[in-house]
Enzyme design. Structure first.
Site, mmCIF file in Angstrom:
data_model
loop_
_atom_site.group_PDB
_atom_site.id
_atom_site.type_symbol
_atom_site.label_atom_id
_atom_site.label_comp_id
_atom_site.label_asym_id
_atom_site.label_seq_id
_atom_site.Cartn_x
_atom_site.Cartn_y
_atom_site.Cartn_z
ATOM 1 N N GLY A 156 3.336 5.511 -3.241
ATOM 2 C CA GLY A 156 4.506 6.231 -3.727
ATOM 3 C C GLY A 156 4.569 6.272 -5.239
ATOM 4 O O GLY A 156 4.928 7.295 -5.836
ATOM 5 N N ALA A 207 0.839 -1.200 0.000
ATOM 6 C CA ALA A 207 0.000 0.000 0.000
ATOM 7 C C ALA A 207 0.873 1.250 0.000
ATOM 8 O O ALA A 207 0.608 2.213 -0.734
ATOM 9 C CB ALA A 207 -0.935 0.001 1.212
ATOM 10 N N ASP A 208 1.924 1.238 0.798
ATOM 11 C CA ASP A 208 2.879 2.352 0.798
ATOM 12 C C ASP A 208 3.559 2.486 -0.563
ATOM 13 O O ASP A 208 3.663 3.587 -1.114
ATOM 14 C CB ASP A 208 3.958 2.122 1.859
ATOM 15 C CG ASP A 208 3.538 2.569 3.244
ATOM 16 O OD1 ASP A 208 2.591 3.357 3.355
ATOM 17 O OD2 ASP A 208 4.162 2.119 4.217
ATOM 18 N N LEU A 209 4.042 1.367 -1.083
ATOM 19 C CA LEU A 209 4.796 1.412 -2.331
ATOM 20 C C LEU A 209 3.925 1.865 -3.498
ATOM 21 O O LEU A 209 4.350 2.669 -4.327
ATOM 22 C CB LEU A 209 5.416 0.048 -2.614
ATOM 23 C CG LEU A 209 6.466 -0.406 -1.599
ATOM 24 C CD1 LEU A 209 6.846 -1.858 -1.843
ATOM 25 C CD2 LEU A 209 7.701 0.477 -1.668
#
Length: 406
Positions: free
Chosen positions: A187, A182-184
């Site tokens: 980003g 989810a973070d990647l």
């Protein structure tokens, strides 16, 4: 051949992010040639500086104090240690923002307003600046003020409901991905949005605010599973290593290990059946087309699984490759970096590092024919570039620098 400068050469980024989603975005921009100035808390820095072990090792193989996690998302950046909660620190960050094309931040909604570093404040002094805010839930909606972390977003956003083995099988239950997807993905989406806004600015001359949310990105990246739900009204369930819409497209046990078989069309299924010595299966009306194979999955897969046990993994991999059937091993990460294709694509590099001398980095997957990704240095030490940036960008004297850094 004469190469052109990296695509974002001449673009300056003010990086007010920490942990992973924001730093992943700004590392992309840095790889593409942008000058990225990362503002960090004096004495502490980005939270992930303390997320170790493991740590980057020096030339003698000893641990430095630089966490590998931090190093994974902060190469090619300059680190400036400034206390934005102080009047002078916030003022210097605003001065830097005047000179930048892009600002990326991942503070809580409204968290930068008290420092005069929110979008409206920065827009007033630099209307051409592209300002990207990354939060768990976005700038609007009932959850806007909540903190958001990758693990909880994977659960809340539906990914864990379709990841993991079926409940009726051993080991069944929801499972998060092995990296913070989810973070990647946030980003990556943020990078796309910023580059689009840069292109739009070339027409309008104006910047804008980009509102990025982990939950939005997690929901969006469900892709075909979203449409599986929207077109049927039924929520997809966990299928382990199988595919919801393709059969066979899963892990099989061979005589001595496991491999992935990824049949994407009926022609490949015919070739697969010939390889495993079950040619009649592709002529069976129950399995002739992918639609029928999906419907009759529970009948077909056990027959395929039994056939796959007859030979060793590497036998199947070689035979399937020769027949044009997509198949592959399940590698550990050390095996990944020993793979001849990965080595040929130069996916692990070493870059200069102030404490270690040289440090490993995972390469960018972007390949440009004439304006390549720019590899300058590994992740910086905390405050490594404070004096340089304050002197060269803001014209501060040695005494002024001592006052703000002491």
């Amino acid at each position: 051949m004469s190469l052109r400068p990296a695509p974002l050469t001449g673009i300056r980024v003010l990086d007010l992010t920490r942990v992973l989603a924001g730093p992943w975005c700004t590392q992309n921009l840095a790889d593409l040639g942008a000058e990225v100035i990362k503002i960090e808390r004096p004495g502490a820095g980005d939270d992930t500086r303390g997320w170790g072990p493991p740590y980057i090792k020096d030339a003698q193989g000893r641990d430095t104090t630089e966490a590998a996690y931090y190093a994974s998302a902060n190469r090619n950046k300059q680190s400036v240690a400034l206390d934005i909660s102080s009047k002078r620190g916030a003022e210097l960050v605003r001065d830097l923002a005047r000179q930048c094309d892009i600002l990326v931040e991942n503070f809580k909604v409204g968290g930068l307003r008290k420092y005069g570093l929110d979008y409206e404040s920065i827009k007033a002094i630099n209307p051409a600046l592209i300002y990207c805010s990354i939060t768990g839930f976005g700038q609007t909606g009932p959850y806007a003020s909540r903190p958001g972390y990758d693990f909880m977003i994977q659960g809340m956003g539906g990914l864990m409901s379709i990841t993991g083995e079926r409940d009726d099988l051993p080991g069944g239950g929801p499972q998060k991905a092995g990296v913070a997807v989810a973070d990647l993905m946030t980003g990556m989406y943020s990078t796309v949005g910023i580059l689009a806004a840069l292109h739009e600015r070339s027409r309008s001359g104006l910047g804008q605010h980009i509102d990025m949310a982990l939950l939005d990105c997690q929901v969006a990246m469900l892709a075909n599973q979203n449409l599986n739900y929207m077109t049927t009204g039924t929520a997809p369930k966990r299928a382990g290593n199988a595919h919801q819409n393709l059969v066979p497209y899963q892990v099989f046990a061979a005589a001595d290990g496991h491999l992935i078989v990824a049949v994407g069309n009926d022609t490949q299924f015919q070739a697969y059946c010939r390889v495993i010595d079950r040619p009649g299966l592709s002529d069976d009306p129950r399995f002739r087309t992918n639609s029928n194979r999906v419907i009759n999955r529970e009948v077909l897969v056990p027959m395929l699984a039994e056939a796959m046990k007859a030979q060793a993994r590497d036998h199947w991999l070689q035979a399937l490759e020769s027949a044009g059937v997509p198949a592959g091993p399940i590698n550990t990460i050390d095996q990944v970096y020993d793979n001849p294709q990965v080595r040929a694509r130069d996916m692990m590099r070493t870059l200069p590092h102030a404490a270690a001398g040289q440090a490993p980095v995972g390469a960018s997957p972007l390949r440009f024919s004439d304006s390549p990704v720019n590899y300058r240095h590994a992740a910086p030490l905390l405050g490594e570039h404070t004096e340089k940036v304050l002197r060269e960008r803001l014209g501060l004297s040695d005494e002024e620098i001592r006052e703000v850094t002491s």
